[in-house]
Design an enzyme around this catalytic site. Structure first.
Site, short mmCIF file in Angstrom:
data_model
loop_
_atom_site.label_atom_id
_atom_site.label_comp_id
_atom_site.label_asym_id
_atom_site.label_seq_id
_atom_site.Cartn_x
_atom_site.Cartn_y
_atom_site.Cartn_z
N LYS A 40 -18.58 5.72 15.48
CA LYS A 40 -17.63 4.71 14.98
C LYS A 40 -17.82 3.39 15.73
O LYS A 40 -18.46 3.37 16.79
CB LYS A 40 -16.20 5.23 15.16
CG LYS A 40 -15.79 5.48 16.61
CD LYS A 40 -14.49 6.26 16.70
CE LYS A 40 -14.10 6.50 18.15
NZ LYS A 40 -12.97 7.45 18.26
N ARG A 140 -0.45 10.38 17.38
CA ARG A 140 -1.11 9.34 16.58
C ARG A 140 -1.03 9.71 15.10
O ARG A 140 -0.19 9.20 14.39
CB ARG A 140 -2.56 9.17 17.06
CG ARG A 140 -3.25 7.96 16.52
CD ARG A 140 -4.52 7.62 17.30
NE ARG A 140 -5.52 8.68 17.32
CZ ARG A 140 -6.70 8.56 17.95
NH1 ARG A 140 -7.00 7.46 18.60
NH2 ARG A 140 -7.57 9.56 17.94
N HIS A 170 -6.74 16.41 18.70
CA HIS A 170 -7.36 15.47 19.65
C HIS A 170 -6.54 15.48 20.94
O HIS A 170 -5.33 15.36 20.91
CB HIS A 170 -7.36 14.07 19.02
CG HIS A 170 -8.18 13.06 19.77
ND1 HIS A 170 -9.49 13.27 20.12
CD2 HIS A 170 -7.88 11.82 20.23
CE1 HIS A 170 -9.96 12.20 20.75
NE2 HIS A 170 -8.99 11.32 20.84
N ARG A 223 -16.84 16.74 18.94
CA ARG A 223 -17.00 15.34 18.53
C ARG A 223 -17.41 14.57 19.78
O ARG A 223 -16.60 14.17 20.60
CB ARG A 223 -15.66 14.81 17.97
CG ARG A 223 -15.09 15.68 16.86
CD ARG A 223 -13.82 15.08 16.27
NE ARG A 223 -12.75 14.87 17.23
CZ ARG A 223 -11.78 15.74 17.52
NH1 ARG A 223 -11.73 16.91 16.89
NH2 ARG A 223 -10.87 15.45 18.41
N TYR A 268 -15.59 -26.26 32.15
CA TYR A 268 -14.33 -26.84 31.69
C TYR A 268 -13.27 -26.77 32.77
O TYR A 268 -13.12 -25.73 33.43
CB TYR A 268 -13.82 -26.09 30.46
CG TYR A 268 -14.63 -26.34 29.21
CD1 TYR A 268 -14.65 -27.59 28.61
CD2 TYR A 268 -15.37 -25.31 28.63
CE1 TYR A 268 -15.40 -27.82 27.45
CE2 TYR A 268 -16.11 -25.52 27.48
CZ TYR A 268 -16.12 -26.77 26.89
OH TYR A 268 -16.85 -26.99 25.75
N CYS A 314 -17.89 -20.45 29.05
CA CYS A 314 -17.76 -21.22 27.80
C CYS A 314 -17.95 -20.29 26.61
O CYS A 314 -18.22 -19.10 26.77
CB CYS A 314 -18.80 -22.33 27.75
SG CYS A 314 -18.90 -23.34 29.22
N ASP A 316 -20.44 -20.23 24.52
CA ASP A 316 -21.82 -19.82 24.31
C ASP A 316 -22.68 -19.80 25.57
O ASP A 316 -23.84 -19.43 25.52
CB ASP A 316 -22.49 -20.79 23.31
CG ASP A 316 -21.57 -21.12 22.17
OD1 ASP A 316 -21.21 -20.19 21.43
OD2 ASP A 316 -21.19 -22.31 22.02
#
Ligand SMILES: *Cc1c(COP(=O)(O)O)cnc(C)c1O
Length: 373
Positions: A40, A140, A170, A223, A268, A314, A316
């Site tokens: 997932k 859940r 689970h 799983r 910054y 930043c 990027d």
């Protein structure tokens, strides 16, 4: 977001590591227990398709995903093994579920009733494959009592267009040293199994942590998720049951290197001022790549040296303090090994006050996943 190949920032995914982690687990499993690989969320950020194909080659018998679209992605590349969607799929999508031959989770009686109506409308000859989810303490999704589980099983078995393929639960604390709550959930699950006259093809309760640390787990399928990627589900709490090999490295390269005098602001808000003459390197990765602003103050590796991320991260790019001059193009390791040093995903998680699962998922789509044999 467009995947950015024309930049040195990449996640290197080591297929051999995934393969090894799976093979070691399969070796420990009793003969009748199958391993389903959990892929997932883009294979926990490692890439769903490549991870699934690697897992298959290593002996996985099927797959688990969270959403319908994730399941369809696997079918579209030709994966024919069983695929179970772990979360709830609304009945309005059932024709897709049938078309793609997927197994899905049923967690309420109301859903069953609506699904039956939808199946009557669709009028397919193929039965809908269902796994009943029992909520034994995760809170859940799922049925809460043995009576409810039995009722759901009876409903499915009476419906000619439904096939009862599985029953599962689970555990919420399988990765903790204190096993009391795990035991309580296990007992509840056993009570549910006890009231059933017939059993479905798959009974499963084990995530990675249960498979690693609870030898007496119930069921005939596991799983297997985070451990497949080489990450210890417990973080620091429990020792590896066998050596896990991390599958992901995050690397980039220096794009600019400069020497600055004392008193210069970096980034910054000039949150960092050079205290003395310093070599500063710029790295093309930022919070849009998932390398969050909170990573300021953490380190990356250059040539085996820990180099602090200085100034704000930043969108990027980010800046680091280098011990001395390095050439543009020198490798920067954000997760992984460099010389004798290593930065693990767990260390990143510790810095962010979270778990490595979240770190793996936060590396954004802009960063290409490059697969290594
Ligand atoms: C994600 C998930 C798993 C896999 O858990 P890991 O801790 O990654 O092994 C197993 N079962 C369910 C229901 C899940 O949602």
């Amino acid at each position: 977001m467009v995947v950015t190949y024309h930049r040195p920032t990449r996640a290197l995914i080591h297929r051999k590591a995934i393969e090894k982690n799976i093979k070691q687990e399969i070796e420990r499993l009793p003969e009748e227990v199958e391993l389903f690989a959990v892929v997932k969320a883009q294979g926990y950020g490692h890439g769903a398709v490549a991870t699934a194909q690697t897992a298959l080659a290593a002996g996985a018998a099927g797959f688990c995903v969270a959403t319908l679209d994730e399941a369809i992605e696997l079918r579209e590349v030709g994966i024919v093994e069983p695929i179970l969607i772990l979360s709830v799929v609304f009945p309005s999508y059932l024709s897709l579920v049938l078309d793609y031959d997927l197994s899905i989770t049923v967690a309420t009686k109301q859903w069953l009733i609506e699904a039956q109506e939808m199946l009557a409308d669709i009028g397919s000859d193929l039965p809908l494959k269902l796994h009943i989810k029992a909520d034994t303490g995760m809170g859940r999704i799922g049925f809460l009592t043995p009576e409810e589980v039995k009722e759901a099983a009876d409903f499915i078995q009476r419906s000619p267009n439904m096939l009862w393929e599985g029953l599962f639960t689970h555990f919420s604390t399988a990765d903790e040293p204190d096993t009391r709550y795990w035991e309580q959930q296990n007992q509840r699950f056993k009570k549910m199994l006890d009231v059933l006259e017939e059993k479905p093809r798959y009974i499963h309760a084990s995530n990675s942590a249960t498979a690693l640390w609870h030898k007496e787990f119930p069921g005939n399928m596991i799983r297997y998720g985070v451990a497949m990627y080489g990450l210890n589900p417990s973080g620091h709490a429990l020792p590896d049951a066998y050596p896990l090999s991390p599958a992901l490295e995050l690397v980039s390269e220096l794009i600019q290197v400069k020497e600055l005098p004392a008193g210069e602001g970096i980034g910054y808000g000039e949150t960092y001022i050079t205290p003395e003459r310093e070599w500063i390197g710029t790295v093309p990765i930022g919070y849009a790549d998932g390398w969050l602003r909170k990573m300021q103050g953490f380190s990356v590796l250059v040539d085996g040296n820990y180099c602090e991320i200085i100034g704000r991260v930043c969108m990027d790019q980010l800046m680091i303090r280098l011990p001395h001059e390095y050439k543009v193009g020198t490798q920067v390791t954000l997760i992984g090994k460099s010389g004798a040093a290593e930065i693990t995903m767990q260390e990143v998680a510790d810095h962010l006050d979270t778990i490595h699962y979240e770190v793996a998922c936060m590396i954004s789509e802009r960063v290409p996943r490059i697969y290594k044999e």
